[in-house]
Design an enzyme around this catalytic site. Structure first.
Site, mmCIF file in Angstrom:
data_model
loop_
_atom_site.group_PDB
_atom_site.id
_atom_site.type_symbol
_atom_site.label_atom_id
_atom_site.label_comp_id
_atom_site.label_asym_id
_atom_site.label_seq_id
_atom_site.Cartn_x
_atom_site.Cartn_y
_atom_site.Cartn_z
ATOM 1 N N HIS A 35 -42.156 16.078 -52.888
ATOM 2 C CA HIS A 35 -42.989 15.770 -51.776
ATOM 3 C C HIS A 35 -43.221 17.169 -51.011
ATOM 4 O O HIS A 35 -42.916 17.623 -50.165
ATOM 5 C CB HIS A 35 -42.122 15.020 -50.604
ATOM 6 C CG HIS A 35 -41.630 13.635 -51.189
ATOM 7 N ND1 HIS A 35 -40.746 13.358 -52.132
ATOM 8 C CD2 HIS A 35 -42.182 12.417 -51.034
ATOM 9 C CE1 HIS A 35 -40.588 12.270 -52.442
ATOM 10 N NE2 HIS A 35 -41.530 11.481 -51.653
ATOM 11 N N SER A 123 -32.558 8.147 -47.291
ATOM 12 C CA SER A 123 -32.559 6.957 -46.792
ATOM 13 C C SER A 123 -33.170 7.094 -45.329
ATOM 14 O O SER A 123 -31.970 7.659 -44.662
ATOM 15 C CB SER A 123 -31.557 6.046 -47.046
ATOM 16 O OG SER A 123 -31.790 4.710 -46.330
ATOM 17 N N LEU A 186 -48.883 11.432 -40.525
ATOM 18 C CA LEU A 186 -48.851 10.376 -41.548
ATOM 19 C C LEU A 186 -47.483 9.865 -42.220
ATOM 20 O O LEU A 186 -46.720 10.792 -42.142
ATOM 21 C CB LEU A 186 -49.586 11.038 -42.741
ATOM 22 C CG LEU A 186 -51.314 11.558 -42.425
ATOM 23 C CD1 LEU A 186 -51.719 12.653 -43.235
ATOM 24 C CD2 LEU A 186 -51.955 10.157 -42.286
ATOM 25 N N HIS A 260 -48.868 11.796 -50.052
ATOM 26 C CA HIS A 260 -47.623 11.673 -49.565
ATOM 27 C C HIS A 260 -46.794 11.529 -51.110
ATOM 28 O O HIS A 260 -47.266 10.695 -51.836
ATOM 29 C CB HIS A 260 -47.190 10.695 -48.839
ATOM 30 C CG HIS A 260 -45.736 10.287 -48.630
ATOM 31 N ND1 HIS A 260 -45.058 10.900 -47.679
ATOM 32 C CD2 HIS A 260 -44.781 9.743 -49.423
ATOM 33 C CE1 HIS A 260 -43.659 10.615 -47.652
ATOM 34 N NE2 HIS A 260 -43.650 9.925 -48.553
ATOM 35 N N ARG A 315 -4.976 -7.547 -37.651
ATOM 36 C CA ARG A 315 -5.905 -6.782 -36.856
ATOM 37 C C ARG A 315 -4.870 -6.328 -35.647
ATOM 38 O O ARG A 315 -5.141 -4.940 -35.610
ATOM 39 C CB ARG A 315 -6.972 -7.790 -36.232
ATOM 40 C CG ARG A 315 -6.371 -8.814 -35.225
ATOM 41 C CD ARG A 315 -7.757 -9.554 -34.750
ATOM 42 N NE ARG A 315 -7.293 -10.791 -34.418
ATOM 43 C CZ ARG A 315 -7.777 -11.077 -33.080
ATOM 44 N NH1 ARG A 315 -8.614 -10.491 -32.453
ATOM 45 N NH2 ARG A 315 -7.170 -12.166 -32.526
ATOM 46 N N SER A 342 -10.982 -7.198 -29.737
ATOM 47 C CA SER A 342 -10.878 -7.908 -30.772
ATOM 48 C C SER A 342 -10.245 -7.236 -32.004
ATOM 49 O O SER A 342 -9.476 -7.694 -32.746
ATOM 50 C CB SER A 342 -12.269 -8.662 -31.199
ATOM 51 O OG SER A 342 -12.602 -9.260 -30.147
ATOM 52 N N GLU A 363 -23.831 -0.211 -34.770
ATOM 53 C CA GLU A 363 -23.071 -0.274 -35.987
ATOM 54 C C GLU A 363 -23.615 0.902 -36.901
ATOM 55 O O GLU A 363 -22.823 1.296 -37.646
ATOM 56 C CB GLU A 363 -22.923 -1.592 -36.759
ATOM 57 C CG GLU A 363 -22.050 -2.612 -35.713
ATOM 58 C CD GLU A 363 -22.836 -3.344 -34.803
ATOM 59 O OE1 GLU A 363 -24.032 -3.285 -34.958
ATOM 60 O OE2 GLU A 363 -22.263 -4.091 -33.965
ATOM 61 N N ARG A 470 -7.887 -12.651 -38.268
ATOM 62 C CA ARG A 470 -8.022 -12.702 -36.912
ATOM 63 C C ARG A 470 -6.589 -13.551 -36.481
ATOM 64 O O ARG A 470 -6.039 -13.042 -35.399
ATOM 65 C CB ARG A 470 -9.038 -13.725 -36.435
ATOM 66 C CG ARG A 470 -9.084 -14.129 -35.073
ATOM 67 C CD ARG A 470 -10.183 -15.133 -34.534
ATOM 68 N NE ARG A 470 -10.288 -15.358 -33.186
ATOM 69 C CZ ARG A 470 -9.489 -16.418 -32.828
ATOM 70 N NH1 ARG A 470 -8.748 -17.027 -33.425
ATOM 71 N NH2 ARG A 470 -9.709 -16.643 -31.430
HETATM 72 C C1 LIG Z 1 -35.313 3.501 -45.050
HETATM 73 C C2 LIG Z 1 -36.561 4.160 -46.049
HETATM 74 N N1 LIG Z 1 -37.534 3.434 -45.983
HETATM 75 C C3 LIG Z 1 -38.474 3.853 -46.569
HETATM 76 C C4 LIG Z 1 -38.737 5.085 -47.474
HETATM 77 C C5 LIG Z 1 -39.690 5.536 -48.148
HETATM 78 N N2 LIG Z 1 -40.354 6.555 -47.709
HETATM 79 C C6 LIG Z 1 -40.042 7.803 -47.986
HETATM 80 S S1 LIG Z 1 -40.924 9.204 -47.298
HETATM 81 C C7 LIG Z 1 -41.644 7.939 -46.361
HETATM 82 C C8 LIG Z 1 -42.586 8.129 -45.190
HETATM 83 C C9 LIG Z 1 -42.016 9.133 -43.870
HETATM 84 O O1 LIG Z 1 -42.689 9.685 -43.249
HETATM 85 P P1 LIG Z 1 -42.422 10.779 -42.193
HETATM 86 O O2 LIG Z 1 -41.137 10.248 -41.732
HETATM 87 O O3 LIG Z 1 -43.649 10.682 -41.106
HETATM 88 O O4 LIG Z 1 -42.118 11.838 -42.951
HETATM 89 P P2 LIG Z 1 -43.250 12.870 -43.695
HETATM 90 O O5 LIG Z 1 -43.168 12.882 -45.045
HETATM 91 O O6 LIG Z 1 -44.738 12.493 -42.965
HETATM 92 O O7 LIG Z 1 -43.010 14.137 -43.063
HETATM 93 C C10 LIG Z 1 -41.098 6.574 -46.778
HETATM 94 C C11 LIG Z 1 -41.706 5.249 -46.172
HETATM 95 C C12 LIG Z 1 -37.181 5.767 -47.217
HETATM 96 N N3 LIG Z 1 -37.092 6.750 -48.172
HETATM 97 N N4 LIG Z 1 -36.266 5.489 -46.612
#
Ligand SMILES: Cc1ncc(C[n+]2csc(CCOP(=O)(O)OP(=O)(O)O)c2C)c(N)n1
Length: 620
Positions: A35, A123, A186, A260, A315, A342, A363, A470
């Site tokens: 990237h 993620s 973007l 991207h 628990r 709980s 959570e 529980r």
């Molecule tokens: C939870 C999650 N959903 C989708 C993706 C796929 N994904 C990777 S980068 C991206 C776009 C991210 O955009 P941004 O946060 O604006 O970062 P940029 O690359 O533009 O700096 C997506 C949808 C991921 N990695 N994690």
């Protein structure tokens, strides 16, 4: 926080930014994937931070307790992370060119294998929670002056977990937490929710109690001023909202949609590099040294809890155990998602309030915070209903790639919770935790085994899940009994056993009652308490299979991925088996009605054993 009066050398930072852009380009082109555009938009933001004297870090010792922490929540900007540390002289250019190659520690997204990555990310939407955990550690536990910085993408700000973290950081007055949103407008497939409209972030984030600073994210002196300003905050967390251009520096993709996650070919890169002008490839950036200081040693006085009657729920035993093991594990921290009365973690909260942190009904953030604490050498015990942990599965699974040491406690497991109905029942939790590499899954059936296993969980390095029930349960064990990770207990056996009933938790009691009734009819079964569902006591399971030729598993969990499937997967020789598990969508009702309805009760076990007896034509 300290106010930095230091003047930064704009010329030097510009040279470093140019070198870092060059590194991003050559490493991604060499890898053929990655990237570059997402990395390039944050070059100035990160170069000023690391090499402008704001970030304080012992490069030779990434684990040093008072290092500032930097989390790349937008983990796909890994080429920028690796390029920064190359420019710092921490890794060699040759290694940078191993980006994304098999066995390189410079993986596509950062993992624990790269020592300068604070946490595994990729993620999206998780970094701020992790940073919050680290900032909480600095403020409330270790009492250290380090700051925690989190680089965020603008599109990932749509994740709810970010806003969970934003709320909680201001609640805990974490002025030592600094987020930096790279607003390039973007995302992956096009424009983000608010595009380049930085005021939309400013409005929302300041409404949550943060100090916000909106800047031009490519202007070195504006960035430096923002860090100086951020350092003045004491109680408000700070968000730097930086307007940037995706792919900044190279006209082929600067501020253009459709680039991207795309790299330049060698030919394109050769042309693009010329746009940088002269590059000083020998220049190295210097990172400021942190103050040499040790974590505070807090003496916490508390009284252990004497248990008069052990016929209590697992628990409740969990809550008591947290208090009673604390003297042995001074780095313990307890978190709960607004159900501590709980899960009974409130027993700990009452006795040791300085180590209990309310996470409210959020959570995903709770798991991220636990990871941040774990990465700062704490042992977090976190609890909520087993059912509600499932919404944080992404954070749970990601924590493994940061080498986490988190103890998860899920209460209200199974249909045996009764009247509250299916929304409150943990029925997928064993499967979820079993899938995590090297995880430990514990499911004790009584108070004594729970207390002993909570201590074993604390002693074990790694992610451990403790499943609690529980309702009150009677004692199965005496206090001198020992329990081990990977163990099980044979509770009943004789030479006349026609089947082995393997179970855990609440259904151990059903199996024992079935045993007593069957015995009266001259029918004998082996009963095994598989209190550790992962790792499995394969030896005991296979001995039972060889002895009785029929395995009957019983569990208060859906069949898929549960105890039964775990046991069957451990069998080394062919053996007849049947899995009794939750198979119908549960209803509200009395626990006993639900156990019967799902055919995991004493009566269901008796029925199955008698069927086995007649099928196998065994005479009494
Ligand atoms: C939870 C999650 N959903 C989708 C993706 C796929 N994904 C990777 S980068 C991206 C776009 C991210 O955009 P941004 O946060 O604006 O970062 P940029 O690359 O533009 O700096 C997506 C949808 C991921 N990695 N994690």
């Amino acid at each position: 926080m300290k106010n930095t009066k230091k003047m930064i050398d704009i010329n030097e930072i510009s040279k470093l930014a140019k070198l870092i852009r060059y590194y991003i380009l050559i490493s991604t082109t060499n890898a053929g994937s990655g990237h570059p555009t997402s990395s390039l938009s944050a070059v100035e933001l990160m170069t000023v931070l690391l090499f402008g004297g704001f970030f304080r870090y012992k490069v030779a010792d990434p684990s040093f307790c008072n290092n500032d922490r930097l989390i790349f929540s937008k983990g796909h900007a890994a080429p920028l992370l690796y390029s920064l540390w190359t420019a710092a002289g921490a890794i060699k250019t040759e290694e940078l060119l191993t980006l994304r190659k098999f066995k390189s520690r410079l993986e596509g997204h950062p993992t624990y294998r790269f020592p300068y990555a604070e946490a595994a990310t990729g993620s999206l939407g998780q970094g701020l929670s992790i940073g919050l955990g680290m900032a909480l550690n600095a403020r409330c536990i270790d009492i250290l002056p380090y700051n925690t910085f989190v680089l965020l993408g603008d599109s990932e700000m749509s994740e709810g977990s970010q806003w969970e973290a934003i709320q909680l950081a201001s609640h805990y007055k974490l002025g030592n937490l600094i987020g930096i949103i790279d607003v390039n407008g973007l995302g992956q497939r096009g424009e983000t929710l608010y595009g380049k409209n930085t005021s939309e972030y400013e409005k929302r984030i300041s409404a949550f109690g943060w100090k916000t600073l909106t800047i031009d994210g490519h202007n070195i002196s504006e960035i430096a001023d923002a860090y100086k300003e951020a350092f003045k905050a004491t109680e408000e967390p700070v968000m730097i909202i930086a307007a940037t251009l995706k792919g900044k520096g190279f006209s082929i993709f600067e501020d253009k949609n459709g680039w991207h996650g795309k790299t330049l070919s060698k030919e394109q890169a050769e042309i693009a590099v010329k746009e940088l002008g002269e590059i000083d490839k020998d220049i190295r950036g210097k990172i400021a040294e942190p103050e040499i200081i040790e974590p505070a040693v807090q003496k916490i006085d508390f009284e252990e809890i004497k248990v008069e009657d052990n016929n209590i729920s697992t628990r409740k035993s969990y809550g008591i155990a947290l208090v009673n093991i604390f003297s042995k594990f001074s780095s313990m921290v307890v978190l709960d998602a607004e159900v501590s009365n709980s899960t009974f973690s409130d027993i700990f909260k009452e006795k040791i309030p300085s180590r209990f942190f309310e996470m409210f009904i959020a959570e995903q953030n709770m798991v991220g915070v636990a990871l941040g604490l774990s990465l700062r050498n704490k042992i977090p015990f976190i609890s909520t209903f087993a059912a509600f942990l499932t919404r944080a599965f992404d954070q749970i699974r990601m924590s493994r790639y940061s080498n986490a040491n988190i103890k998860f406690a899920g209460s209200h497991a199974g249909v045996s919770i009764g009247e509250d109905g299916v929304s409150q029942m943990g029925l997928e939790d064993i499967a979820m935790f079993r899938t995590m590499p090297d995880s430990v899954v514990l499911y004790p059936c009584d108070s004594i085994s729970t207390m002993k296993l909570v201590e074993k969980a604390a002693r074990h390095f790694g992610n451990v899940y403790i499943r609690t029930t529980r309702m009150d349960t009677s004692l199965v064990y005496s206090s001198d009994e020992d329990f081990v990770i990977g163990g099980s207990k044979v509770l009943k056996e004789s030479k006349k056993d026609i089947a082995s009933v393997i179970t855990a938790g609440i259904t151990v009691h059903e199996a024992l009652r079935a045993y007593e009734e069957l015995k009266k009819e001259g029918i004998f079964i082996k009963v095994i308490d598989l209190y550790c569902i992962k790792p499995l006591d394969k030896k005991t399971i296979n001995i039972a299979a060889a002895q009785t030729k029929f395995i009957l598993t019983v569990e208060d969990h859906y069949a898929e991925g549960g105890l039964g499937e775990a046991v069957i997967s451990a069998l080394e020789a062919p053996c007849k088996f049947k899995i009794l598990a939750v198979r119908k969508i549960p209803l509200s009702g009395k626990p006993s009605e639900l156990l019967n309805y799902e055919e995991i009760s004493k009566d269901s076990i008796i029925r199955e054993v008698k069927k086995i007896k007649s099928d196998l034509k065994i005479e009494s």
